[in-house]
Design a protein around this motif. Structure first.
Motif, PDB file in Angstrom:
ATOM      1  N   ARG A  30       0.677  -1.234   0.102  1.00 32.40           N
ATOM      2  CA  ARG A  30      -0.046  -0.280  -0.100  1.00 32.40           C
ATOM      3  C   ARG A  30       0.895   1.286   0.056  1.00 32.40           C
ATOM      4  O   ARG A  30       0.546   2.091  -0.693  1.00 32.40           O
ATOM      5  CB  ARG A  30      -0.970  -0.026   1.319  1.00 32.40           C
ATOM      6  CG  ARG A  30      -1.709   1.034   1.365  1.00 32.40           C
ATOM      7  CD  ARG A  30      -3.115   1.184   2.516  1.00 32.40           C
ATOM      8  NE  ARG A  30      -3.852   2.136   2.648  1.00 32.40           N
ATOM      9  CZ  ARG A  30      -3.725   2.859   3.269  1.00 32.40           C
ATOM     10  NH1 ARG A  30      -3.036   2.771   4.528  1.00 32.40           N
ATOM     11  NH2 ARG A  30      -4.515   4.069   3.418  1.00 32.40           N
ATOM     12  N   GLN A  31       1.769   1.070   0.839  1.00 35.32           N
ATOM     13  CA  GLN A  31       2.826   2.479   0.946  1.00 35.32           C
ATOM     14  C   GLN A  31       3.460   2.529  -0.405  1.00 35.32           C
ATOM     15  O   GLN A  31       3.709   3.706  -0.828  1.00 35.32           O
ATOM     16  CB  GLN A  31       3.898   2.287   1.899  1.00 35.32           C
ATOM     17  CG  GLN A  31       3.286   2.349   3.405  1.00 35.32           C
ATOM     18  CD  GLN A  31       2.761   3.890   3.504  1.00 35.32           C
ATOM     19  OE1 GLN A  31       3.275   4.720   3.216  1.00 35.32           O
ATOM     20  NE2 GLN A  31       1.481   3.817   4.379  1.00 35.32           N
ATOM     21  N   LEU A  32       3.878   1.566  -1.237  1.00 31.43           N
ATOM     22  CA  LEU A  32       4.653   1.737  -2.544  1.00 31.43           C
ATOM     23  C   LEU A  32       3.677   2.171  -3.474  1.00 31.43           C
ATOM     24  O   LEU A  32       4.075   2.888  -4.255  1.00 31.43           O
ATOM     25  CB  LEU A  32       5.005   0.385  -2.785  1.00 31.43           C
ATOM     26  CG  LEU A  32       6.420  -0.229  -2.227  1.00 31.43           C
ATOM     27  CD1 LEU A  32       6.814  -1.629  -2.617  1.00 31.43           C
ATOM     28  CD2 LEU A  32       7.587   0.851  -2.454  1.00 31.43           C
ATOM     29  N   ARG A  33       2.361   1.766  -3.344  1.00 33.92           N
ATOM     30  CA  ARG A  33       1.480   2.351  -4.519  1.00 33.92           C
ATOM     31  C   ARG A  33       1.044   3.923  -4.184  1.00 33.92           C
ATOM     32  O   ARG A  33       1.239   4.667  -5.200  1.00 33.92           O
ATOM     33  CB  ARG A  33       0.108   1.733  -4.292  1.00 33.92           C
ATOM     34  CG  ARG A  33       0.105   0.231  -5.097  1.00 33.92           C
ATOM     35  CD  ARG A  33      -1.490  -0.302  -5.191  1.00 33.92           C
ATOM     36  NE  ARG A  33      -2.018  -0.561  -3.802  1.00 33.92           N
ATOM     37  CZ  ARG A  33      -2.343  -1.423  -3.110  1.00 33.92           C
ATOM     38  NH1 ARG A  33      -1.854  -2.602  -3.371  1.00 33.92           N
ATOM     39  NH2 ARG A  33      -3.146  -1.070  -1.989  1.00 33.92           N
ATOM     40  N   LEU A  34       1.029   4.034  -2.870  1.00 29.06           N
ATOM     41  CA  LEU A  34       1.037   5.653  -2.602  1.00 29.06           C
ATOM     42  C   LEU A  34       2.036   6.352  -3.046  1.00 29.06           C
ATOM     43  O   LEU A  34       1.912   7.301  -3.686  1.00 29.06           O
ATOM     44  CB  LEU A  34       0.721   5.911  -0.918  1.00 29.06           C
ATOM     45  CG  LEU A  34      -0.653   5.526  -0.433  1.00 29.06           C
ATOM     46  CD1 LEU A  34      -0.461   5.242   1.099  1.00 29.06           C
ATOM     47  CD2 LEU A  34      -1.564   6.558  -1.094  1.00 29.06           C
ATOM     48  N   TRP A  35       3.400   5.791  -2.741  1.00 31.36           N
ATOM     49  CA  TRP A  35       4.448   6.562  -3.212  1.00 31.36           C
ATOM     50  C   TRP A  35       4.469   6.794  -4.657  1.00 31.36           C
ATOM     51  O   TRP A  35       4.902   7.929  -5.076  1.00 31.36           O
ATOM     52  CB  TRP A  35       5.828   5.735  -2.634  1.00 31.36           C
ATOM     53  CG  TRP A  35       7.135   6.356  -2.845  1.00 31.36           C
ATOM     54  CD1 TRP A  35       7.326   7.549  -2.389  1.00 31.36           C
ATOM     55  CD2 TRP A  35       7.978   5.933  -3.810  1.00 31.36           C
ATOM     56  NE1 TRP A  35       9.160   7.678  -3.035  1.00 31.36           N
ATOM     57  CE2 TRP A  35       9.081   6.942  -3.611  1.00 31.36           C
ATOM     58  CE3 TRP A  35       8.141   4.791  -4.685  1.00 31.36           C
ATOM     59  CZ2 TRP A  35      10.215   6.692  -4.602  1.00 31.36           C
ATOM     60  CZ3 TRP A  35       9.056   4.526  -5.591  1.00 31.36           C
ATOM     61  CH2 TRP A  35      10.254   5.668  -5.620  1.00 31.36           C
ATOM     62  N   ASN A  36       4.273   5.898  -5.214  1.00 30.36           N
ATOM     63  CA  ASN A  36       4.263   5.721  -6.810  1.00 30.36           C
ATOM     64  C   ASN A  36       3.037   6.819  -7.361  1.00 30.36           C
ATOM     65  O   ASN A  36       3.589   7.462  -8.484  1.00 30.36           O
ATOM     66  CB  ASN A  36       3.946   4.191  -7.488  1.00 30.36           C
ATOM     67  CG  ASN A  36       5.308   3.470  -7.422  1.00 30.36           C
ATOM     68  OD1 ASN A  36       6.284   4.055  -7.541  1.00 30.36           O
ATOM     69  ND2 ASN A  36       5.065   2.151  -7.350  1.00 30.36           N
ATOM     70  N   ALA A  37       2.087   6.727  -6.665  1.00 33.90           N
ATOM     71  CA  ALA A  37       1.037   7.643  -7.022  1.00 33.90           C
ATOM     72  C   ALA A  37       1.575   9.164  -6.965  1.00 33.90           C
ATOM     73  O   ALA A  37       1.331  10.081  -7.760  1.00 33.90           O
ATOM     74  CB  ALA A  37      -0.502   7.280  -6.320  1.00 33.90           C
ATOM     75  N   ARG A  38       1.835   9.445  -5.766  1.00 35.69           N
ATOM     76  CA  ARG A  38       2.607  10.534  -5.456  1.00 35.69           C
ATOM     77  C   ARG A  38       3.692  11.009  -6.428  1.00 35.69           C
ATOM     78  O   ARG A  38       3.809  12.189  -6.972  1.00 35.69           O
ATOM     79  CB  ARG A  38       3.372  10.778  -3.993  1.00 35.69           C
ATOM     80  CG  ARG A  38       2.131  11.017  -3.060  1.00 35.69           C
ATOM     81  CD  ARG A  38       2.894  11.404  -1.685  1.00 35.69           C
ATOM     82  NE  ARG A  38       1.768  11.059  -0.781  1.00 35.69           N
ATOM     83  CZ  ARG A  38       1.925  10.365   0.293  1.00 35.69           C
ATOM     84  NH1 ARG A  38       3.442   9.823   0.540  1.00 35.69           N
ATOM     85  NH2 ARG A  38       1.084  10.042   1.177  1.00 35.69           N
TER      86      ARG A  38
END
Length: 171
Positions: free
Chosen positions: A18-26
């Motif tokens: 989830r954190q990686l997806r958020l980081w990629n989205a940012r």
């Protein structure tokens, strides 16, 4: 270090994912924002100026500050090189536009480059201006660049003028 149970490991993996997806989205949002901002930047300037209005000086100062190249009389040289026509002929066409009939008669009577006249000059000038603008980091002075490139979305067209009294006093 303790071994995590299967449920705890799955929860940890989900959290990391989830954190990686958020980081990629940012990162993607930041990249899109930068692309949007950079698309607003100008790639070239055109300067139309009245005689004695300090337009040439403005072009030189902008060149110094932006690190861009000024294209003025150099455009005539480029046209001459690209068309294999003597620069003197291109300068004459640049300085005054002849009537179409006069141009045809001159070309028929002239042994010097009969295939290059006013129409060819204007077509080559337009092509040259578009190429220089597309390359970017350019300041195009005069030669109708402000008219030829007025609808180009990445350019800024500037008109420099001054009062008649001020222009007359300048060399």
């Amino acid at each position: 270090m303790e071994n995590l149970g299967a449920d705890e490991q799955k929860t940890t993996d989900d959290l990391v994912e989830r954190q990686l997806r958020l980081w990629n989205a940012r990162r993607l949002a930041e990249r899109e924002k930068l692309n949007e901002e950079s698309s607003l930047c100008f790639r070239f300037l055109t300067i139309a100026r009245d005689e004695g209005s300090l337009g040439d000086e403005l072009a030189q100062e902008l060149s110094r500050r932006l690190g861009w190249h000024v294209f003025d009389k150099e455009i005539v040289t480029r046209i001459a090189e690209n068309t294999n026509v003597r620069e003197n002929l291109v300068r004459q066409l640049d300085q005054k536009s002849q009537g179409l009939i006069q141009d045809i008669v001159s070309r028929l009577l002239s042994a010097e480059s009969p295939a290059f006249g006013v129409q060819e000059y204007h077509e080559t000038l337009l092509t040259t201006l578009i190429c220089v603008a597309a390359h970017g980091s350019a300041i195009l002075v005069g030669r109708g660049a402000n008219v030829a490139l007025k609808d180009h979305e990445r350019g800024l067209c500037i008109r420099v003028t001054a009062s008649l009294e001020a222009r007359v006093q300048r060399p």
